[in-house]
Design a protein around this motif. Structure first.
Motif, PDB file in Angstrom:
ATOM      1  N   ILE A   1      -1.887   0.055   5.388  1.00  0.00           N
ATOM      2  CA  ILE A   1      -1.070   1.505   4.912  1.00  0.00           C
ATOM      3  C   ILE A   1      -0.433   1.555   3.655  1.00  0.00           C
ATOM      4  O   ILE A   1      -0.482   2.458   3.070  1.00  0.00           O
ATOM      5  N   ARG A   2       0.510   0.500   3.333  1.00  0.00           N
ATOM      6  CA  ARG A   2       1.129   0.164   2.126  1.00  0.00           C
ATOM      7  C   ARG A   2       0.322   0.250   1.098  1.00  0.00           C
ATOM      8  O   ARG A   2       0.656   0.856   0.115  1.00  0.00           O
ATOM      9  N   GLN A   3      -0.628  -0.626   1.135  1.00  0.00           N
ATOM     10  CA  GLN A   3      -1.898  -0.633   0.049  1.00  0.00           C
ATOM     11  C   GLN A   3      -2.446   0.645  -0.090  1.00  0.00           C
ATOM     12  O   GLN A   3      -2.755   0.931  -1.305  1.00  0.00           O
ATOM     13  N   ALA A   4      -2.852   1.390   1.001  1.00  0.00           N
ATOM     14  CA  ALA A   4      -3.564   2.735   0.833  1.00  0.00           C
ATOM     15  C   ALA A   4      -2.531   3.682   0.074  1.00  0.00           C
ATOM     16  O   ALA A   4      -2.787   4.368  -0.831  1.00  0.00           O
ATOM     17  N   LEU A   5      -1.137   3.655   0.499  1.00  0.00           N
ATOM     18  CA  LEU A   5      -0.133   4.592  -0.024  1.00  0.00           C
ATOM     19  C   LEU A   5      -0.037   4.240  -1.657  1.00  0.00           C
ATOM     20  O   LEU A   5       0.111   5.206  -2.419  1.00  0.00           O
ATOM     21  N   GLU A   6      -0.002   2.872  -1.914  1.00  0.00           N
ATOM     22  CA  GLU A   6       0.213   2.546  -3.361  1.00  0.00           C
ATOM     23  C   GLU A   6      -0.963   2.914  -4.009  1.00  0.00           C
ATOM     24  O   GLU A   6      -1.056   3.365  -5.199  1.00  0.00           O
TER      25      GLU A   6
ATOM     26  N   THR B   1       0.930  15.061  -1.930  1.00  0.00           N
ATOM     27  CA  THR B   1       1.731  15.231  -0.860  1.00  0.00           C
ATOM     28  C   THR B   1       1.050  14.282   0.331  1.00  0.00           C
ATOM     29  O   THR B   1      -0.151  14.715   0.402  1.00  0.00           O
ATOM     30  N   VAL B   2       1.774  13.349   0.941  1.00  0.00           N
ATOM     31  CA  VAL B   2       1.036  13.017   2.172  1.00  0.00           C
ATOM     32  C   VAL B   2       1.515  13.484   3.390  1.00  0.00           C
ATOM     33  O   VAL B   2       2.895  13.615   3.708  1.00  0.00           O
ATOM     34  N   TRP B   3       0.750  13.919   4.335  1.00  0.00           N
ATOM     35  CA  TRP B   3       0.856  14.518   5.596  1.00  0.00           C
ATOM     36  C   TRP B   3       0.860  13.782   6.637  1.00  0.00           C
ATOM     37  O   TRP B   3       0.057  13.078   6.949  1.00  0.00           O
ATOM     38  N   ILE B   4       1.865  13.892   7.306  1.00  0.00           N
ATOM     39  CA  ILE B   4       1.752  13.022   8.618  1.00  0.00           C
ATOM     40  C   ILE B   4       2.172  13.800  10.071  1.00  0.00           C
ATOM     41  O   ILE B   4       2.737  14.818   9.762  1.00  0.00           O
ATOM     42  N   SER B   5       1.683  13.326  11.186  1.00  0.00           N
ATOM     43  CA  SER B   5       1.963  14.054  12.330  1.00  0.00           C
ATOM     44  C   SER B   5       3.127  13.794  12.673  1.00  0.00           C
ATOM     45  O   SER B   5       4.079  12.846  12.616  1.00  0.00           O
TER      46      SER B   5
ATOM     47  N   THR C   1       4.934  10.682  14.416  1.00  0.00           N
ATOM     48  CA  THR C   1       4.013   9.366  14.057  1.00  0.00           C
ATOM     49  C   THR C   1       4.926   8.153  14.252  1.00  0.00           C
ATOM     50  O   THR C   1       6.056   7.987  14.600  1.00  0.00           O
ATOM     51  N   TRP C   2       4.075   7.041  13.818  1.00  0.00           N
ATOM     52  CA  TRP C   2       4.557   5.747  13.850  1.00  0.00           C
ATOM     53  C   TRP C   2       5.711   5.638  13.028  1.00  0.00           C
ATOM     54  O   TRP C   2       5.353   6.003  11.580  1.00  0.00           O
ATOM     55  N   PRO C   3       6.901   5.372  13.324  1.00  0.00           N
ATOM     56  CA  PRO C   3       7.992   5.244  12.414  1.00  0.00           C
ATOM     57  C   PRO C   3       7.843   4.660  10.940  1.00  0.00           C
ATOM     58  O   PRO C   3       8.564   4.885   9.991  1.00  0.00           O
ATOM     59  N   ASN C   4       6.968   3.456  11.023  1.00  0.00           N
ATOM     60  CA  ASN C   4       6.602   2.962   9.627  1.00  0.00           C
ATOM     61  C   ASN C   4       5.944   4.077   8.572  1.00  0.00           C
ATOM     62  O   ASN C   4       5.982   3.297   7.342  1.00  0.00           O
TER      63      ASN C   4
ATOM     64  N   SER D   1       8.717   5.844   6.701  1.00  0.00           N
ATOM     65  CA  SER D   1       9.453   4.802   5.974  1.00  0.00           C
ATOM     66  C   SER D   1       9.002   4.332   4.759  1.00  0.00           C
ATOM     67  O   SER D   1       9.736   4.397   3.788  1.00  0.00           O
ATOM     68  N   ILE D   2       7.584   3.859   4.739  1.00  0.00           N
ATOM     69  CA  ILE D   2       6.854   3.405   3.653  1.00  0.00           C
ATOM     70  C   ILE D   2       6.694   4.482   2.758  1.00  0.00           C
ATOM     71  O   ILE D   2       6.933   4.309   1.353  1.00  0.00           O
TER      72      ILE D   2
END
Ligand code: HCI
Length: 393
Positions: A104-109, A119-123, A126-129, A132-133
């Motif tokens: 997830i971290r590498q995807a976002l980077e 913009t990153v859309w989250i449900s 969702t999972w708190p991480n 946070s990231i």
């Protein structure tokens, strides 16, 4: 320098581990962190993992560095387990990562590197991480409705309404299966509508696939991810082997990027670059075990059989909890527990009710009333049902 540091918020799920550990009551029940536990409360090393480790110890001749992207055999075997034949291999780039969080971290980077304004859309939830990231990386974030608090199913109308406002170039984080924390999932027809909508908008999907094999089976749990990968010009998939191989602490994950075949070299180069900036080489032990299991017909069959036992055990617990709650509350309002899939169900209790369950009954669940189904067994299911009926009946 250190006096400049501010205290950081703790992860609510990980905090619960310490609270449970420090509770002296022998009757306490842990339904917190998402780790599979058998009927005796143990998180076993899977048979095929043990066998692969033995074989590895006997045959491994070097521990020199692997490649920046990990071992090609791992990336190939795991990509194939996730994607089947949904996309041509000349469109697939990938890196091994330290667990699903690392992916997830590498995807976002990667997204930030390519399009810092996206913009990153989250449900919601969702999972708190995830948030946070995203926040830590200074990226733009938006939420789409997901959970219907009344039915404890998906708020599909709300989800579609919110995703209709997604802009071209935005990234939408989707849980491939077994939604965390709710346990409520889209059906195939709903997935098709989401795919059509997002493809029309020109959005890029980022699929988090952390529970393949924990919901409806290895193939079924990958179905939405495969349809997404086949439908979009570009897709990111962050997958974890922590749960389905039971190798949590080995930190074994993968980030898959699917794009135009002509751009594969540059995409792979950027993925390798991100691994190098963050940690150089990804961990190899868990990845090697996964490769050995997936490539060996006997080990693979045994692993699949044990994973199926795990899945069916959770389904049985779901059904018996739903049955017990029917009896205890004299109502059908908790029937959703049996239709949810994966490790988790969000019960829809208030924070005060969750606190009462912990303080008065020694039952530990996340503050949003997420329970880990695998934390239950035949003995504790009626205890939980009775306690829920008492606080929320
Ligand atoms: C979960 O319980 O949601 C998954 C396990 C987890 C929780 C918090 C940080 C890393 C992993």
């Amino acid at each position: 320098m250190f006096d400049q540091l501010k205290a950081q918020p703790q992860d609510k799920i990980l905090q619960l581990i310490a609270m449970y550990r420090d509770d002296p009551r022998s009757t306490k029940i842990d339904l917190g962190v998402g780790v599979y536990k058998d009927a005796t409360g143990l998180t076993p090393v899977m048979r095929a993992v043990k066998a692969a480790e033995k074989k590895l110890w006997e045959t491994e001749t070097t521990k020199t560095y692997t490649g920046l992207a990990g071992e090609p055999a791992y990336n190939a075997a795991l990509s194939s387990m996730i994607l089947g034949t949904a996309v041509a291999t000349d469109r697939i780039a990938s890196i091994a990562t330290p667990g699903g969080t690392g992916a997830i971290r590498q995807a976002l980077e990667l997204i930030r590197l390519a399009t810092p304004e996206a913009t990153v859309w989250i449900s919601n939830p969702t999972w708190p991480n995830h948030p946070s990231i995203i926040k830590f990386l200074g990226m733009k974030m938006a939420e789409y409705r997901y959970f219907d608090a009344a039915t404890r199913g998906v708020d599909f109308a709300g989800l579609m309404e919110d995703l209709a406002t997604v802009k071209a170039g935005d990234v939408v984080l989707l849980h491939g299966c077994c939604h965390n924390p709710t346990g409520a999932n889209l059906d195939a027809a709903q997935w098709d509508q989401v795919i059509t909508l997002l493809a029309t908008k020109g959005a890029t999907p980022l699929v988090d696939l952390a529970y393949q094999g924990f919901g409806d089976g290895l193939e079924d749990d990958a179905a939405a991810t495969r349809r997404i990968a086949a439908a979009f010009p570009e897709t990111l998939i962050a997958a974890s082997c922590s749960k389905n191989f039971g190798i949590y602490r080995e930190r074994t994950g993968i980030l898959i990027g699917i794009g135009a075949a002509a751009g594969k070299g540059v995409l792979q180069g950027n993925l390798n670059f991100l691994n190098r900036q963050n940690f150089s080489f990804p961990p190899d032990h868990g990845a090697r075990l996964v490769t050995m299991i997936l490539e060996d017909a006997t080990l693979r069959a045994d692993w699949m059989a044990e994973l199926e036992e795990v899945r069916l055990n959770m389904l049985t617990l779901r059904q018996s909890l739903a049955d017990e709650l029917r009896k205890a509350t004299n109502s059908d309002r908790f029937d959703f527990v049996a239709t949810h899939r994966g490790m988790f169900s969000r019960l829809g209790l208030t924070e005060a009710q969750v606190n009462t369950l912990r303080e008065d009954h020694g039952i530990y669940m996340v503050g949003d009333s997420r329970i880990n189904i695998a934390g239950l067994n035949a003995r504790t299911v009626p205890i939980l049902a009775a306690a829920i009926a008492q606080v929320a009946g």
